[in-house]
Design a protein around this motif. Sequence first.
Motif, PDB file in Angstrom:
ATOM      1  N   HIS A   1      -5.816  -9.210 -21.013  1.00  0.00           N
ATOM      2  CA  HIS A   1      -7.130  -9.781 -20.709  1.00  0.00           C
ATOM      3  C   HIS A   1      -7.670  -9.239 -19.383  1.00  0.00           C
ATOM      4  O   HIS A   1      -8.839  -8.836 -19.295  1.00  0.00           O
ATOM      5  CB  HIS A   1      -6.988 -11.306 -20.652  1.00  0.00           C
ATOM      6  CG  HIS A   1      -8.203 -12.045 -20.205  1.00  0.00           C
ATOM      7  ND1 HIS A   1      -9.320 -12.213 -20.987  1.00  0.00           N
ATOM      8  CD2 HIS A   1      -8.479 -12.669 -19.034  1.00  0.00           C
ATOM      9  CE1 HIS A   1     -10.223 -12.907 -20.330  1.00  0.00           C
ATOM     10  NE2 HIS A   1      -9.739 -13.201 -19.138  1.00  0.00           N
ATOM     11  N   VAL A   2      -6.831  -9.198 -18.354  1.00  0.00           N
ATOM     12  CA  VAL A   2      -7.263  -8.685 -17.051  1.00  0.00           C
ATOM     13  C   VAL A   2      -7.513  -7.179 -17.131  1.00  0.00           C
ATOM     14  O   VAL A   2      -8.465  -6.664 -16.526  1.00  0.00           O
ATOM     15  CB  VAL A   2      -6.217  -9.006 -15.966  1.00  0.00           C
ATOM     16  CG1 VAL A   2      -6.625  -8.392 -14.630  1.00  0.00           C
ATOM     17  CG2 VAL A   2      -6.046 -10.512 -15.818  1.00  0.00           C
ATOM     18  N   LEU A   3      -6.692  -6.473 -17.894  1.00  0.00           N
ATOM     19  CA  LEU A   3      -6.871  -5.024 -18.031  1.00  0.00           C
ATOM     20  C   LEU A   3      -8.232  -4.691 -18.635  1.00  0.00           C
ATOM     21  O   LEU A   3      -8.886  -3.722 -18.216  1.00  0.00           O
ATOM     22  CB  LEU A   3      -5.740  -4.447 -18.886  1.00  0.00           C
ATOM     23  CG  LEU A   3      -5.782  -2.931 -19.137  1.00  0.00           C
ATOM     24  CD1 LEU A   3      -5.771  -2.149 -17.833  1.00  0.00           C
ATOM     25  CD2 LEU A   3      -4.607  -2.519 -20.032  1.00  0.00           C
ATOM     26  N   ILE A   4      -8.681  -5.474 -19.605  1.00  0.00           N
ATOM     27  CA  ILE A   4     -10.010  -5.265 -20.192  1.00  0.00           C
ATOM     28  C   ILE A   4     -11.080  -5.417 -19.117  1.00  0.00           C
ATOM     29  O   ILE A   4     -12.044  -4.645 -19.061  1.00  0.00           O
ATOM     30  CB  ILE A   4     -10.240  -6.257 -21.347  1.00  0.00           C
ATOM     31  CG1 ILE A   4      -9.275  -5.975 -22.497  1.00  0.00           C
ATOM     32  CG2 ILE A   4     -11.689  -6.188 -21.845  1.00  0.00           C
ATOM     33  CD1 ILE A   4      -9.247  -7.061 -23.558  1.00  0.00           C
ATOM     34  N   MET A   5     -10.920  -6.408 -18.254  1.00  0.00           N
ATOM     35  CA  MET A   5     -11.881  -6.604 -17.170  1.00  0.00           C
ATOM     36  C   MET A   5     -11.864  -5.431 -16.203  1.00  0.00           C
ATOM     37  O   MET A   5     -12.920  -4.900 -15.814  1.00  0.00           O
ATOM     38  CB  MET A   5     -11.562  -7.903 -16.425  1.00  0.00           C
ATOM     39  CG  MET A   5     -12.492  -8.204 -15.253  1.00  0.00           C
ATOM     40  SD  MET A   5     -11.977  -7.438 -13.674  1.00  0.00           S
ATOM     41  CE  MET A   5     -10.529  -8.418 -13.271  1.00  0.00           C
TER      42      MET A   5
ATOM     43  N   ALA B   1      -3.352   1.336 -13.930  1.00  0.00           N
ATOM     44  CA  ALA B   1      -2.225   2.187 -14.331  1.00  0.00           C
ATOM     45  C   ALA B   1      -0.939   1.372 -14.448  1.00  0.00           C
ATOM     46  O   ALA B   1      -0.159   1.540 -15.397  1.00  0.00           O
ATOM     47  CB  ALA B   1      -2.054   3.331 -13.318  1.00  0.00           C
ATOM     48  N   ARG B   2      -0.709   0.454 -13.483  1.00  0.00           N
ATOM     49  CA  ARG B   2       0.510  -0.358 -13.532  1.00  0.00           C
ATOM     50  C   ARG B   2       0.475  -1.361 -14.681  1.00  0.00           C
ATOM     51  O   ARG B   2       1.501  -1.621 -15.317  1.00  0.00           O
ATOM     52  CB  ARG B   2       0.704  -1.078 -12.200  1.00  0.00           C
ATOM     53  CG  ARG B   2       1.127  -0.127 -11.069  1.00  0.00           C
ATOM     54  CD  ARG B   2       1.550  -0.875  -9.827  1.00  0.00           C
ATOM     55  NE  ARG B   2       0.407  -1.478  -9.156  1.00  0.00           N
ATOM     56  CZ  ARG B   2       0.388  -2.701  -8.649  1.00  0.00           C
ATOM     57  NH1 ARG B   2       1.449  -3.478  -8.766  1.00  0.00           N
ATOM     58  NH2 ARG B   2      -0.684  -3.159  -8.033  1.00  0.00           N
ATOM     59  N   ALA B   3      -0.705  -1.944 -14.963  1.00  0.00           N
ATOM     60  CA  ALA B   3      -0.824  -2.888 -16.074  1.00  0.00           C
ATOM     61  C   ALA B   3      -0.608  -2.185 -17.410  1.00  0.00           C
ATOM     62  O   ALA B   3       0.075  -2.717 -18.305  1.00  0.00           O
ATOM     63  CB  ALA B   3      -2.197  -3.558 -16.042  1.00  0.00           C
ATOM     64  N   ILE B   4      -1.166  -0.975 -17.551  1.00  0.00           N
ATOM     65  CA  ILE B   4      -0.965  -0.207 -18.785  1.00  0.00           C
ATOM     66  C   ILE B   4       0.511   0.103 -18.978  1.00  0.00           C
ATOM     67  O   ILE B   4       1.067  -0.065 -20.074  1.00  0.00           O
ATOM     68  CB  ILE B   4      -1.802   1.095 -18.735  1.00  0.00           C
ATOM     69  CG1 ILE B   4      -3.294   0.773 -18.788  1.00  0.00           C
ATOM     70  CG2 ILE B   4      -1.420   2.028 -19.893  1.00  0.00           C
ATOM     71  CD1 ILE B   4      -4.180   1.970 -18.510  1.00  0.00           C
TER      72      ILE B   4
END
Length: 471
Positions: free
Chosen positions: A91-95, A115-118
């Motif tokens: 959810h945060v990555l989409i933002m 990059a770290r979330a991916i």
Amino acid sequence: NQSESSVWLTSYVVRILQEATFSEWENFIYIDPKIIEKSVRWVLKHQTPSGAFYETTWSPDRKYNDSLNRPIDKINYRGGFIQPNISLTAHVLIMLQSVKELTTHLSADVSNAQARAIQWLEQKMKILEDYGEPFERAIVAYALMKSRSPLAEYAFNNLVKIVRRGNGMAYCGRERLPDPPTKTENQRPFSLARLPYKYDAENIEATAYALLVYLERRDATADGMMNWLNSQRLTDGGWASTKDTATAMKALIDYTANQRIRDVSGLQVQVEATALNGTPPVLSINDKNRVRLQNINIPESWGSVKVEAKGAGYAVLQLSIQYNVDIAKFQTPPPVQAFDMWTRAFFYGRNHSHIAYTSCSRWTNLNESERSGLAVLDVAIPTGYYIQQQKLDSYILSRRVRNLQRARYLDTKVLFYFDYLDQEETCVSFTVERWYPVANMSKLLPIRVYDYYAPERFNETIFDASSTYQL
């Protein structure tokens, strides 16, 4: 507002503000970019070194607490144990992928956080494949696709495995759902109303995210998902709750733009109802009025409604019916027992001029989660009775009721909003006064408690207001 800050909510608000930021709109709606930047900085503070995001409190939408029940080890971070969260991180990555025109320093921080979330989500793909629910698979597939991850195809294949198909429709759900109910008369199928399903809100939002993925890939399955989403609309034009409605609307708007169906809108829809006399009304849909809602009122609800459409294009036709019940066995039962509730009322004063309510509720569906999400207590009050909003505001500020964050008086009801309800009973007490001396036509009134972001989790009781029936 006494509620705690939320990573989930802040991320969603930033995403919406960013989507509404256009230079052409600034004369009508101006959004200060500093608000977006400050919010993004606050969200980035809640990322672990490994790349996962974590919530500061119990999320109002329980779908973003689901990692609590997954085999993902808690980690020690900043002096305490936190639970990495797959759905929240996606959810945060989409933002983060959507924010633009940031300052140079913040832009670098966002790119690093992305990059770290991916990378963290990519590391959890096997867990997602083995244990992931449809919503988690759908939102991760969308997040990795938008971020152009090397494992976006792997995430898409994980999503494909749980897409259910049938009757020209496709959807994502934990359980196979029955086809929309119909009844055949004179060799013609007639659509019927449906009861709430076990995972309504989750199914809708998961299917909406899946539709966004399929649209990006220009896959024909998108047509089936569009048909299924439209078949799940409720009487007010929305879906189960606000969040799934917003996601479904975005998916359908993207579908419309992708299919270019607006360029061929030209329909004549004739509505023939048994209860309507005279010539059947005809609704015309064209380029000039395609965004305008058109209604036909059928004052007496009986018989059937037959519809005939001619022309080209897409339109949504919906029949909405409302009725009251005064016997408990005719109430719509919840698909899952999730709440216990009881209500007592004490009538006093001349002509029962005051009613003192006490209503208590608790969460009982412990197999699903330890507590509810944002919970709402909806208390219908008799006609002519009133409570001042100032009294409700003072009641909230007194903090006499744990987790109670807001109360609102509407024309026919009082609403109480809780951060959550757990297995410990939570009670509210309030008094309504008779401001208008009218006899009530409704002897029985509903009182309902439900999970705001999963309204299929509810309980409802009937309150006996017979003593207000006569002055």
